[in-house]
Design a protein around this motif. Structure first.
Motif, PDB file in Angstrom:
ATOM      1  N   GLU A 217       0.826  -1.210   0.000  1.00  0.00           N
ATOM      2  CA  GLU A 217       0.000   0.000   0.000  1.00  0.00           C
ATOM      3  C   GLU A 217       0.863   1.264   0.000  1.00  0.00           C
ATOM      4  O   GLU A 217       0.483   2.292  -0.583  1.00  0.00           O
ATOM      5  CB  GLU A 217      -0.930  -0.013   1.212  1.00  0.00           C
ATOM      6  CG  GLU A 217      -2.034   1.037   1.173  1.00  0.00           C
ATOM      7  CD  GLU A 217      -3.054   0.807   0.071  1.00  0.00           C
ATOM      8  OE1 GLU A 217      -3.538   1.819  -0.481  1.00  0.00           O
ATOM      9  OE2 GLU A 217      -3.356  -0.368  -0.241  1.00  0.00           O
ATOM     10  N   CYS A 218       2.041   1.192   0.624  1.00  0.00           N
ATOM     11  CA  CYS A 218       2.912   2.370   0.710  1.00  0.00           C
ATOM     12  C   CYS A 218       3.456   2.800  -0.657  1.00  0.00           C
ATOM     13  O   CYS A 218       3.977   3.918  -0.794  1.00  0.00           O
ATOM     14  CB  CYS A 218       4.060   2.109   1.673  1.00  0.00           C
ATOM     15  SG  CYS A 218       5.040   0.654   1.258  1.00  0.00           S
ATOM     16  N   TRP A 219       3.351   1.931  -1.671  1.00  0.00           N
ATOM     17  CA  TRP A 219       3.809   2.284  -3.008  1.00  0.00           C
ATOM     18  C   TRP A 219       2.787   3.107  -3.785  1.00  0.00           C
ATOM     19  O   TRP A 219       3.116   3.670  -4.842  1.00  0.00           O
ATOM     20  CB  TRP A 219       4.149   1.025  -3.809  1.00  0.00           C
ATOM     21  CG  TRP A 219       5.455   0.402  -3.451  1.00  0.00           C
ATOM     22  CD1 TRP A 219       5.654  -0.748  -2.750  1.00  0.00           C
ATOM     23  CD2 TRP A 219       6.761   0.885  -3.781  1.00  0.00           C
ATOM     24  NE1 TRP A 219       7.002  -1.016  -2.619  1.00  0.00           N
ATOM     25  CE2 TRP A 219       7.696  -0.025  -3.244  1.00  0.00           C
ATOM     26  CE3 TRP A 219       7.228   2.005  -4.477  1.00  0.00           C
ATOM     27  CZ2 TRP A 219       9.080   0.161  -3.398  1.00  0.00           C
ATOM     28  CZ3 TRP A 219       8.597   2.180  -4.621  1.00  0.00           C
ATOM     29  CH2 TRP A 219       9.499   1.268  -4.086  1.00  0.00           C
ATOM     30  N   MET A 220       1.548   3.165  -3.319  1.00  0.00           N
ATOM     31  CA  MET A 220       0.502   3.832  -4.097  1.00  0.00           C
ATOM     32  C   MET A 220       0.833   5.296  -4.404  1.00  0.00           C
ATOM     33  O   MET A 220       0.675   5.737  -5.546  1.00  0.00           O
ATOM     34  CB  MET A 220      -0.848   3.697  -3.397  1.00  0.00           C
ATOM     35  CG  MET A 220      -1.360   2.240  -3.264  1.00  0.00           C
ATOM     36  SD  MET A 220      -1.368   1.314  -4.823  1.00  0.00           S
ATOM     37  CE  MET A 220       0.140   0.336  -4.673  1.00  0.00           C
ATOM     38  N   PRO A 221       1.277   6.106  -3.440  1.00  0.00           N
ATOM     39  CA  PRO A 221       1.611   7.497  -3.796  1.00  0.00           C
ATOM     40  C   PRO A 221       2.784   7.616  -4.760  1.00  0.00           C
ATOM     41  O   PRO A 221       2.883   8.595  -5.497  1.00  0.00           O
ATOM     42  CB  PRO A 221       1.916   8.150  -2.446  1.00  0.00           C
ATOM     43  CG  PRO A 221       2.189   7.028  -1.503  1.00  0.00           C
ATOM     44  CD  PRO A 221       1.381   5.874  -1.982  1.00  0.00           C
ATOM     45  N   ILE A 227       4.436  11.351  -4.887  1.00  0.00           N
ATOM     46  CA  ILE A 227       5.758  11.537  -4.289  1.00  0.00           C
ATOM     47  C   ILE A 227       6.786  10.858  -5.204  1.00  0.00           C
ATOM     48  O   ILE A 227       6.457   9.914  -5.922  1.00  0.00           O
ATOM     49  CB  ILE A 227       5.852  10.978  -2.848  1.00  0.00           C
ATOM     50  CG1 ILE A 227       5.670   9.454  -2.841  1.00  0.00           C
ATOM     51  CG2 ILE A 227       4.828  11.651  -1.943  1.00  0.00           C
ATOM     52  CD1 ILE A 227       5.938   8.820  -1.471  1.00  0.00           C
ATOM     53  N   PRO A 228       8.042  11.324  -5.168  1.00  0.00           N
ATOM     54  CA  PRO A 228       9.056  10.742  -6.053  1.00  0.00           C
ATOM     55  C   PRO A 228       9.821   9.601  -5.403  1.00  0.00           C
ATOM     56  O   PRO A 228       9.851   9.461  -4.174  1.00  0.00           O
ATOM     57  CB  PRO A 228       9.995  11.924  -6.308  1.00  0.00           C
ATOM     58  CG  PRO A 228       9.950  12.685  -5.010  1.00  0.00           C
ATOM     59  CD  PRO A 228       8.533  12.547  -4.491  1.00  0.00           C
ATOM     60  N   LEU A 229      10.458   8.812  -6.244  1.00  0.00           N
ATOM     61  CA  LEU A 229      11.541   7.961  -5.770  1.00  0.00           C
ATOM     62  C   LEU A 229      12.702   8.876  -5.398  1.00  0.00           C
ATOM     63  O   LEU A 229      12.946   9.886  -6.064  1.00  0.00           O
ATOM     64  CB  LEU A 229      11.993   6.998  -6.873  1.00  0.00           C
ATOM     65  CG  LEU A 229      11.022   5.901  -7.312  1.00  0.00           C
ATOM     66  CD1 LEU A 229      11.581   5.196  -8.543  1.00  0.00           C
ATOM     67  CD2 LEU A 229      10.764   4.910  -6.189  1.00  0.00           C
ATOM     68  N   LYS A 230      13.399   8.526  -4.344  1.00  0.00           N
ATOM     69  CA  LYS A 230      14.563   9.307  -3.917  1.00  0.00           C
ATOM     70  C   LYS A 230      15.772   8.402  -4.089  1.00  0.00           C
ATOM     71  O   LYS A 230      16.056   7.565  -3.237  1.00  0.00           O
ATOM     72  CB  LYS A 230      14.383   9.751  -2.465  1.00  0.00           C
ATOM     73  CG  LYS A 230      15.354  10.814  -2.000  1.00  0.00           C
ATOM     74  CD  LYS A 230      14.919  11.346  -0.635  1.00  0.00           C
ATOM     75  CE  LYS A 230      15.819  12.467  -0.148  1.00  0.00           C
ATOM     76  NZ  LYS A 230      15.827  13.633  -1.058  1.00  0.00           N
ATOM     77  N   ALA A 231      16.465   8.557  -5.220  1.00  0.00           N
ATOM     78  CA  ALA A 231      17.468   7.580  -5.640  1.00  0.00           C
ATOM     79  C   ALA A 231      18.874   7.970  -5.202  1.00  0.00           C
ATOM     80  O   ALA A 231      19.402   9.004  -5.630  1.00  0.00           O
ATOM     81  CB  ALA A 231      17.427   7.396  -7.153  1.00  0.00           C
ATOM     82  N   HIS A 232      19.472   7.134  -4.346  1.00  0.00           N
ATOM     83  CA  HIS A 232      20.878   7.270  -3.966  1.00  0.00           C
ATOM     84  C   HIS A 232      21.712   6.782  -5.136  1.00  0.00           C
ATOM     85  O   HIS A 232      21.765   5.589  -5.429  1.00  0.00           O
ATOM     86  CB  HIS A 232      21.141   6.422  -2.709  1.00  0.00           C
ATOM     87  CG  HIS A 232      22.587   6.226  -2.387  1.00  0.00           C
ATOM     88  ND1 HIS A 232      23.229   6.921  -1.388  1.00  0.00           N
ATOM     89  CD2 HIS A 232      23.519   5.394  -2.921  1.00  0.00           C
ATOM     90  CE1 HIS A 232      24.488   6.526  -1.314  1.00  0.00           C
ATOM     91  NE2 HIS A 232      24.689   5.598  -2.237  1.00  0.00           N
ATOM     92  N   VAL A 233      22.358   7.735  -5.838  1.00  0.00           N
ATOM     93  CA  VAL A 233      23.178   7.384  -7.004  1.00  0.00           C
ATOM     94  C   VAL A 233      24.431   8.253  -7.010  1.00  0.00           C
ATOM     95  O   VAL A 233      24.354   9.463  -6.833  1.00  0.00           O
ATOM     96  CB  VAL A 233      22.418   7.565  -8.336  1.00  0.00           C
ATOM     97  CG1 VAL A 233      21.424   6.440  -8.557  1.00  0.00           C
ATOM     98  CG2 VAL A 233      21.677   8.914  -8.391  1.00  0.00           C
ATOM     99  N   HIS A 234      25.566   7.643  -7.227  1.00  0.00           N
ATOM    100  CA  HIS A 234      26.826   8.376  -7.337  1.00  0.00           C
ATOM    101  C   HIS A 234      27.413   8.238  -8.740  1.00  0.00           C
ATOM    102  O   HIS A 234      27.650   9.226  -9.421  1.00  0.00           O
ATOM    103  CB  HIS A 234      27.844   7.871  -6.312  1.00  0.00           C
ATOM    104  CG  HIS A 234      27.586   8.321  -4.914  1.00  0.00           C
ATOM    105  ND1 HIS A 234      27.841   9.600  -4.477  1.00  0.00           N
ATOM    106  CD2 HIS A 234      27.101   7.644  -3.836  1.00  0.00           C
ATOM    107  CE1 HIS A 234      27.525   9.719  -3.198  1.00  0.00           C
ATOM    108  NE2 HIS A 234      27.074   8.543  -2.790  1.00  0.00           N
ATOM    109  N   ARG A 235      27.628   6.981  -9.169  1.00  0.00           N
ATOM    110  CA  ARG A 235      28.303   6.724 -10.436  1.00  0.00           C
ATOM    111  C   ARG A 235      27.393   6.914 -11.634  1.00  0.00           C
ATOM    112  O   ARG A 235      26.173   6.804 -11.532  1.00  0.00           O
ATOM    113  CB  ARG A 235      28.852   5.291 -10.447  1.00  0.00           C
ATOM    114  CG  ARG A 235      30.227   5.172  -9.908  1.00  0.00           C
ATOM    115  CD  ARG A 235      30.791   3.785  -9.864  1.00  0.00           C
ATOM    116  NE  ARG A 235      30.259   2.780 -10.762  1.00  0.00           N
ATOM    117  CZ  ARG A 235      30.763   1.550 -10.865  1.00  0.00           C
ATOM    118  NH1 ARG A 235      31.814   1.213 -10.125  1.00  0.00           N
ATOM    119  NH2 ARG A 235      30.237   0.676 -11.676  1.00  0.00           N
TER     120      ARG A 235
END
Length: 397
Positions: A217-221, A227-235
């Protein structure tokens, strides 16, 4: 509710519209009601007046990505609730259940003129849980919330690889990180389709024969792009993988850290995802941050990417946020954009610009008064105001 507060004679930097060299800001009941060169208040006896002569008056600063209160300073394991690192997928976890408002970093933020932050889980898991956008002053977390959930944390690259390779479980490769995230999103999509179908087919006045799944259910928004995905990305490769998956599922996303973003700036501008850059003040302690540099924010901005600056507290200390912006300016980010990167830009990226990030009538009265440009080392915070209430005042002010 708070009463009236009038700030006058300061150099007002609204972040929207023109700078007012000698202006005023009126606050009533926790909201900004007027911003102008001169504001007349008939009942000045009931209005607190702040003379900001010689000072800069601007919106409270905003930290777009941190772990304030969830990784507490000086508390060790007992105060570290940042990563539930025994399972790679934990989207149902909520930052507000772990943020301790008694963490000293909250006071440090207020003294630096930082009035709101985006705080949440770390990057040991493929899916870490839900971030919250909160104010920086108060005892009860429920009273500080501006938006929760505000984003869903996901992570690529070195952190989940290292965490789970030590446990001899998946993921230990970048392929597995992407595969696990796709599988979770696929489950969420199928769950939403079933929920929508049963709800649509249900006779009017009756409850659908559908049992909600707490862990999906928490994926619905997220799926509804609220709400956005908050992606930890460096490379570079991790940035591209995050974009690939977000586009596959039609999701909005922020690129957090984006340490090699300057190497692919034109591509990122075309893709349209905003970047939260940093913590460039920290050491290059991992392989994937070897190309980290303060120039990244400026290169991305020049290409057309919407950019915010982060300390990633406690990786860099929260109070260094304006200094980090200043170092980005020193490395090529335009001066005004440096200020935007810690005010209106993070407000837009975190989807709370209707509440904070600029001095405009109707917005929350979150205001910082500085002796000069906060990005300069010797600038002092003279006053911090949150929701119309003075929460910090320099002894000399």
């Amino acid at each position: 509710m708070e009463g009236k507060l009038l700030i006058q004679n300061g150099r007002v930097l609204p972040m929207t519209g023109k700078v007012i060299p000698k202006g005023s800001v009126l606050v009533e009941n926790g909201k900004i009601t007027a911003v102008a060169e001169r504001i007349e208040v008939p009942d000045t006896g009931s209005t607190e007046i702040i003379d900001a002569s010689g000072c800069l008056v601007m919106p409270g600063l905003i930290e777009a990505h941190c772990h304030v209160g969830i990784t507490e300073e000086k508390k060790g394991m007992e105060g570290d609730d940042c990563n539930e690192n025994v399972s790679p997928v934990t989207p149902w976890l909520r930052a507000i259940d772990a943020v301790n408002t008694m963490d000293a970093a909250f006071d440090d933020a207020v003294r630096a003129g930082i009035t709101s932050i985006m705080a949440g889980p770390g990057s040991s898991n493929v899916v870490g849980g839900q971030f919250a956008f909160i104010k920086t002053k108060g005892r009860r977390i429920d009273d500080l919330i501006v938006k929760a959930p505000a984003a869903m944390k996901i992570a690529f690259g070195e952190n989940p690889k290292v965490n789970f390779s030590g446990q001899e479980k998946s993921p230990v490769t970048r392929m597995a990180i992407a595969g696990i995230l796709r599988e979770e999103l696929h489950k969420a999509v199928q769950y939403r389709k079933k929920k929508m179908r049963l709800t649509k087919d249900c006779p009017k006045g009756q409850e659908p024969d559908f049992e909600p799944d707490f862990r999906l259910e928490c994926w619905m928004p997220v799926l509804e792009r609220k709400i956005p995905l908050k992606a930890h990305v460096h490379r570079v490769d991790d940035i591209y993988t995050a974009i690939r998956i977000a586009k596959e599922f039609g999701l909005s996303m922020t690129l957090d850290h984006c340490s090699e973003g300057h190497l692919i700036a034109e591509d990122l501008a075309k893709e349209g995802f905003p970047a939260i850059v940093g913590p460039d003040l920290s050491s290059r302690s991992k392989i994937e941050v070897q190309n980290m540099a303060f120039k990244t924010a400026g290169v991305l901005h020049e290409a057309g990417v919407l950019v915010a600056i982060t300390t990633d507290h406690p990786v860099s200390l929260i109070q260094s946020l304006p200094i980090c912006a200043g170092l980005a300016v020193k490395s090529g980010l335009p001066l005004e954009e440096g200020l935007r990167a810690i005010t209106c830009n993070p407000a837009r990226i975190c989807r709370v610009f209707d509440r904070v990030g600029s001095l405009e009538p109707g917005k929350d009265a979150d205001i910082a008064i500085f002796t000069g440009n906060p990005m300069e080392t010797f600038t002092r915070t003279m006053c911090t105001i949150i929701n119309g209430k003075i929460v910090y005042r320099d002894t000399g002010f």
